[in-house]
Write an enzyme that holds these catalytic residues in place. Structure first.
Site, PDB file in Angstrom:
ATOM      1  N   ASN A   9      61.506  71.918  23.437  1.00 25.95           N
ATOM      2  CA  ASN A   9      61.261  70.534  23.867  1.00 25.95           C
ATOM      3  C   ASN A   9      61.689  70.436  25.323  1.00 25.95           C
ATOM      4  OD1 ASN A   9      61.155  67.808  24.309  1.00 25.95           O
ATOM      5  ND2 ASN A   9      62.811  67.275  22.889  1.00 25.95           N
ATOM      6  N   LYS A  11      61.315  67.962  27.299  1.00 25.58           N
ATOM      7  CA  LYS A  11      61.699  66.601  27.701  1.00 25.58           C
ATOM      8  C   LYS A  11      60.983  66.239  29.011  1.00 25.58           C
ATOM      9  CE  LYS A  11      65.830  67.326  25.036  1.00 25.58           C
ATOM     10  NZ  LYS A  11      67.219  67.010  24.755  1.00 25.58           N
ATOM     11  N   HIS A  95      62.507  61.524  18.224  1.00 28.09           N
ATOM     12  CA  HIS A  95      63.636  62.198  18.876  1.00 28.09           C
ATOM     13  C   HIS A  95      64.727  61.178  19.204  1.00 28.09           C
ATOM     14  CE1 HIS A  95      65.973  64.380  21.855  1.00 28.09           C
ATOM     15  NE2 HIS A  95      65.467  65.481  21.334  1.00 28.09           N
ATOM     16  N   GLU A  97      66.461  60.696  21.743  1.00 28.04           N
ATOM     17  CA  GLU A  97      66.356  60.058  23.068  1.00 28.04           C
ATOM     18  C   GLU A  97      65.355  58.913  23.037  1.00 28.04           C
ATOM     19  OE1 GLU A  97      65.723  63.734  25.147  1.00 28.04           O
ATOM     20  OE2 GLU A  97      67.799  64.270  24.735  1.00 28.04           O
ATOM     21  N   GLU A 166      68.989  67.021  14.326  1.00 27.93           N
ATOM     22  CA  GLU A 166      69.607  67.113  15.646  1.00 27.93           C
ATOM     23  C   GLU A 166      70.746  66.099  15.736  1.00 27.93           C
ATOM     24  OE1 GLU A 166      66.620  68.847  18.662  1.00 27.93           O
ATOM     25  OE2 GLU A 166      66.238  66.718  18.600  1.00 27.93           O
ATOM     26  N   GLY A 172      72.365  68.429  24.352  1.00 28.54           N
ATOM     27  CA  GLY A 172      72.641  68.528  25.781  1.00 28.54           C
ATOM     28  C   GLY A 172      74.123  68.531  26.139  1.00 28.54           C
ATOM     29  N   SER A 207      72.023  71.930  21.522  1.00 29.93           N
ATOM     30  CA  SER A 207      72.745  72.994  22.227  1.00 29.93           C
ATOM     31  C   SER A 207      72.514  74.388  21.637  1.00 29.93           C
ATOM     32  CB  SER A 207      74.241  72.665  22.305  1.00 29.93           C
ATOM     33  OG  SER A 207      74.438  71.481  23.064  1.00 29.93           O
TER      34      SER A 207
HETATM   35  P1  13P Z   1      69.484  70.779  23.949  1.00 33.40           P
HETATM   36  O1  13P Z   1      69.060  72.104  23.357  1.00 33.40           O
HETATM   37  O2  13P Z   1      69.344  70.726  25.431  1.00 33.40           O
HETATM   38  O3  13P Z   1      70.820  70.367  23.435  1.00 33.40           O
HETATM   39  O4  13P Z   1      68.429  69.679  23.398  1.00 33.40           O
HETATM   40  C1  13P Z   1      68.121  69.656  22.054  1.00 33.40           C
HETATM   41  C2  13P Z   1      66.991  68.743  21.831  1.00 33.40           C
HETATM   42  O5  13P Z   1      67.091  67.548  22.064  1.00 33.40           O
HETATM   43  C3  13P Z   1      65.729  69.313  21.339  1.00 33.40           C
HETATM   44  O6  13P Z   1      64.840  68.327  20.941  1.00 33.40           O
END
Ligand code: 13P
Length: 250
Positions: A9, A11, A95, A97, A166, A172, A207
């Site tokens: 992903n 983003k 997601h 976010e 997640e 992150g 992560s």
């Molecule tokens: P990270 O791997 O950067 O923690 O992000 C995970 C994520 O949000 C995948 O959708």
């Protein structure tokens, strides 16, 4: 045996130039994805470039969102119809976010999942608790509610839908749950999915890096990874695909 699913992903990173550089690096490495399903979800404006670029590499292309109407006066939105027309195979829905910054609710997530499936897009539906919810001992309740309200009652099968667990506090941050604790939540999700549970792939996200992916995807109920930051580097991403292939392939 459930086939592992590795998703990247991106983003809101990698415009056209960076997407094309990533594609070139992948092609140089002559990768094989045999035995593992792999996709990358770039931002909308890089999707066409990625679809052309990844042809023949075994990497499919996903989107990070869609809107539940086919077309109309919905400024700024993108429909499942448009994504399908481009050649998109996967779409990430719900997601954290999007839930946090754009007010997505379980009810909205459900409408998006329904529309994506109706238009033959494969779905990764994301669930996960915040740090506060975990500290309050509500992680299981929150995740079960996300599954119940976002998914239950919809027709899907193992080829068309996967779940990504997640935990929000792991995204992150470099913090991860203990793989056994992640496994426990995956098993809870599987039970919640009912009859279909045994077939559906449940990915872990938050992560995931080259050095820890194996700890997660060797757990019984963890069927892959949804990778953010570490999927931005082509070499690392390929390394993670190779680790997955060694674990549960062919
Ligand atoms: P990270 O791997 O950067 O923690 O992000 C995970 C994520 O949000 C995948 O959708």
């Amino acid at each position: 045996m459930r086939k592992l699913l590795i998703g990247g992903n991106w983003k809101m990173t990698k415009g056209l130039k960076e997407t094309s550089e990533f594609v070139s690096r992948i092609k140089d490495k002559k990768i094989s994805t045999e035995g593992v399903d792999v996709f990358i979800s770039p931002p909308f404006t890089s999707i066409a470039e990625a679809i052309v670029g990844f042809k023949g590499t075994g990497i499919s292309v996903g989107a990070q969102n869609l809107f539940w109407e086919d077309e109309g006066a919905y400024t700024g939105e993108i429909s499942a119809v448009f994504l399908k027309e481009l050649g998109v195979e996967w779409v990430i829905i719900g997601h954290s976010e999007r839930r946090t910054y754009f007010g997505e609710t379980n009810a909205g997530v459900k409408k998006k999942v329904e529309k994506a499936l109706q238009k033959q897009l494969k779905v990764v539906i994301c669930v996960g608790e915040t740090e506060e919810e975990r500290e309050d001992g509500r992680a299981k309740e929150i995740v079960e509610k996300q599954i119940e309200e976002g998914l239950l009652g919809i027709e899907y099968d193992a080829d068309t839908l996967a779940v990504a667990y997640e935990p929000v506090w792991a995204i992150g941050t470099g913090k991860t749950p203990h793989p056994e604790d992640a496994e426990e939540m995956h098993s809870i999700i599987r039970q919640k999915l009912g009859d279909k549970g045994e077939e559906i792939r449940i990915m872990y996200g938050g992560s995931v890096k080259v050095h820890n992916i194996k700890d997660f995807i060797t757990q019984e109920d963890i069927d892959g990874a949804l990778i953010g930051g570490a999927a931005l580097d082509a070499d690392g991403f390929v390394e993670m695909i190779n680790i997955a292939k060694e674990i549960r392939c062919c």
